[in-house]
Design a protein around this motif. Structure first.
Motif, PDB file in Angstrom:
ATOM      1  N   GLU A  38     -13.356   7.144   0.922  1.00 14.57           N
ATOM      2  CA  GLU A  38     -12.562   7.508  -0.255  1.00 14.57           C
ATOM      3  C   GLU A  38     -11.562   8.631   0.047  1.00 14.57           C
ATOM      4  O   GLU A  38     -10.571   8.761  -0.648  1.00 14.57           O
ATOM      5  CB  GLU A  38     -13.488   7.944  -1.393  1.00 14.57           C
ATOM      6  CG  GLU A  38     -14.425   6.860  -1.872  1.00 14.57           C
ATOM      7  CD  GLU A  38     -13.697   5.682  -2.492  1.00 14.57           C
ATOM      8  OE1 GLU A  38     -12.707   5.903  -3.212  1.00 14.57           O
ATOM      9  OE2 GLU A  38     -14.104   4.538  -2.231  1.00 14.57           O
ATOM     10  N   LYS A  39     -11.834   9.416   1.065  1.00 13.36           N
ATOM     11  CA  LYS A  39     -10.978  10.554   1.418  1.00 13.36           C
ATOM     12  C   LYS A  39      -9.751  10.045   2.177  1.00 13.36           C
ATOM     13  O   LYS A  39      -9.887   9.207   3.075  1.00 13.36           O
ATOM     14  CB  LYS A  39     -11.794  11.512   2.301  1.00 13.36           C
ATOM     15  CG  LYS A  39     -11.104  12.793   2.666  1.00 13.36           C
ATOM     16  CD  LYS A  39     -12.061  13.678   3.480  1.00 13.36           C
ATOM     17  CE  LYS A  39     -11.437  14.959   3.878  1.00 13.36           C
ATOM     18  NZ  LYS A  39     -12.364  15.821   4.642  1.00 13.36           N
ATOM     19  N   PRO A  40      -8.551  10.524   1.859  1.00 14.63           N
ATOM     20  CA  PRO A  40      -7.356  10.088   2.601  1.00 14.63           C
ATOM     21  C   PRO A  40      -7.508  10.377   4.098  1.00 14.63           C
ATOM     22  O   PRO A  40      -7.947  11.451   4.492  1.00 14.63           O
ATOM     23  CB  PRO A  40      -6.230  10.935   2.006  1.00 14.63           C
ATOM     24  CG  PRO A  40      -6.726  11.365   0.666  1.00 14.63           C
ATOM     25  CD  PRO A  40      -8.220  11.478   0.796  1.00 14.63           C
ATOM     26  N   LYS A  41      -7.182   9.389   4.922  1.00 13.95           N
ATOM     27  CA  LYS A  41      -7.382   9.528   6.366  1.00 13.95           C
ATOM     28  C   LYS A  41      -6.579  10.677   6.966  1.00 13.95           C
ATOM     29  O   LYS A  41      -6.970  11.257   7.967  1.00 13.95           O
ATOM     30  CB  LYS A  41      -7.071   8.217   7.065  1.00 13.95           C
ATOM     31  CG  LYS A  41      -8.103   7.154   6.692  1.00 13.95           C
ATOM     32  CD  LYS A  41      -7.970   5.909   7.479  1.00 13.95           C
ATOM     33  CE  LYS A  41      -8.974   4.845   7.146  1.00 13.95           C
ATOM     34  NZ  LYS A  41      -9.600   4.819   5.871  1.00 13.95           N
ATOM     35  N   GLY A  42      -5.482  11.046   6.340  1.00 10.49           N
ATOM     36  CA  GLY A  42      -4.695  12.176   6.809  1.00 10.49           C
ATOM     37  C   GLY A  42      -5.405  13.510   6.619  1.00 10.49           C
ATOM     38  O   GLY A  42      -5.038  14.499   7.240  1.00 10.49           O
ATOM     39  N   ASP A  43      -6.435  13.520   5.764  1.00 11.78           N
ATOM     40  CA  ASP A  43      -7.193  14.743   5.503  1.00 11.78           C
ATOM     41  C   ASP A  43      -8.461  14.838   6.354  1.00 11.78           C
ATOM     42  O   ASP A  43      -9.189  15.815   6.266  1.00 11.78           O
ATOM     43  CB  ASP A  43      -7.589  14.826   4.020  1.00 11.78           C
ATOM     44  CG  ASP A  43      -6.391  15.018   3.120  1.00 11.78           C
ATOM     45  OD1 ASP A  43      -5.314  15.399   3.625  1.00 11.78           O
ATOM     46  OD2 ASP A  43      -6.528  14.780   1.908  1.00 11.78           O
ATOM     47  N   TRP A  44      -8.750  13.815   7.148  1.00  9.03           N
ATOM     48  CA  TRP A  44      -9.939  13.833   7.998  1.00  9.03           C
ATOM     49  C   TRP A  44      -9.751  14.827   9.138  1.00  9.03           C
ATOM     50  O   TRP A  44      -8.664  14.960   9.693  1.00  9.03           O
ATOM     51  CB  TRP A  44     -10.189  12.471   8.621  1.00  9.03           C
ATOM     52  CG  TRP A  44     -10.658  11.400   7.682  1.00  9.03           C
ATOM     53  CD1 TRP A  44     -10.647  11.422   6.321  1.00  9.03           C
ATOM     54  CD2 TRP A  44     -11.175  10.131   8.061  1.00  9.03           C
ATOM     55  NE1 TRP A  44     -11.123  10.239   5.836  1.00  9.03           N
ATOM     56  CE2 TRP A  44     -11.457   9.430   6.878  1.00  9.03           C
ATOM     57  CE3 TRP A  44     -11.415   9.513   9.269  1.00  9.03           C
ATOM     58  CZ2 TRP A  44     -11.993   8.142   6.886  1.00  9.03           C
ATOM     59  CZ3 TRP A  44     -11.940   8.234   9.279  1.00  9.03           C
ATOM     60  CH2 TRP A  44     -12.235   7.560   8.097  1.00  9.03           C
ATOM     61  N   THR A  45     -10.831  15.486   9.516  1.00  7.01           N
ATOM     62  CA  THR A  45     -10.793  16.320  10.712  1.00  7.01           C
ATOM     63  C   THR A  45     -11.068  15.427  11.918  1.00  7.01           C
ATOM     64  O   THR A  45     -11.507  14.286  11.775  1.00  7.01           O
ATOM     65  CB  THR A  45     -11.859  17.430  10.658  1.00  7.01           C
ATOM     66  OG1 THR A  45     -13.158  16.815  10.684  1.00  7.01           O
ATOM     67  CG2 THR A  45     -11.709  18.294   9.411  1.00  7.01           C
ATOM     68  N   ALA A  46     -10.822  15.956  13.110  1.00  8.01           N
ATOM     69  CA  ALA A  46     -11.102  15.188  14.326  1.00  8.01           C
ATOM     70  C   ALA A  46     -12.590  14.862  14.411  1.00  8.01           C
ATOM     71  O   ALA A  46     -12.967  13.747  14.802  1.00  8.01           O
ATOM     72  CB  ALA A  46     -10.638  15.963  15.555  1.00  8.01           C
TER      73      ALA A  46
END
Length: 58
Positions: A38-46
């Motif tokens: 559900e979290k935008p992939k651009g907001d994911w950490t490595a």
């Protein structure tokens, strides 16, 4: 007296932060995978991307 109020405030903030961390599902669980989807992939950490690939895809 002012220093006591400051110390109390800092301690309360620390408790609040620790309390909020307890609400997140454990990495690798089905709930964690669903939350990350559900979290935008651009907001994911490595680390989140690596763990998602490890636990949710493979």
């Amino acid at each position: 007296m002012n220093k006591i109020k400051q110390l109390s405030f800092v301690m309360m903030m620390g408790v609040a932060v620790v309390s909020m961390q307890g609400c997140s599902p454990e990495v690798g669980t089905k709930a964690w995978c669903e939350e990350l989807k559900e979290k935008p992939k651009g907001d994911w950490t490595a680390n989140e991307a690596k763990d998602f690939a490890k636990h949710c895809i493979f």
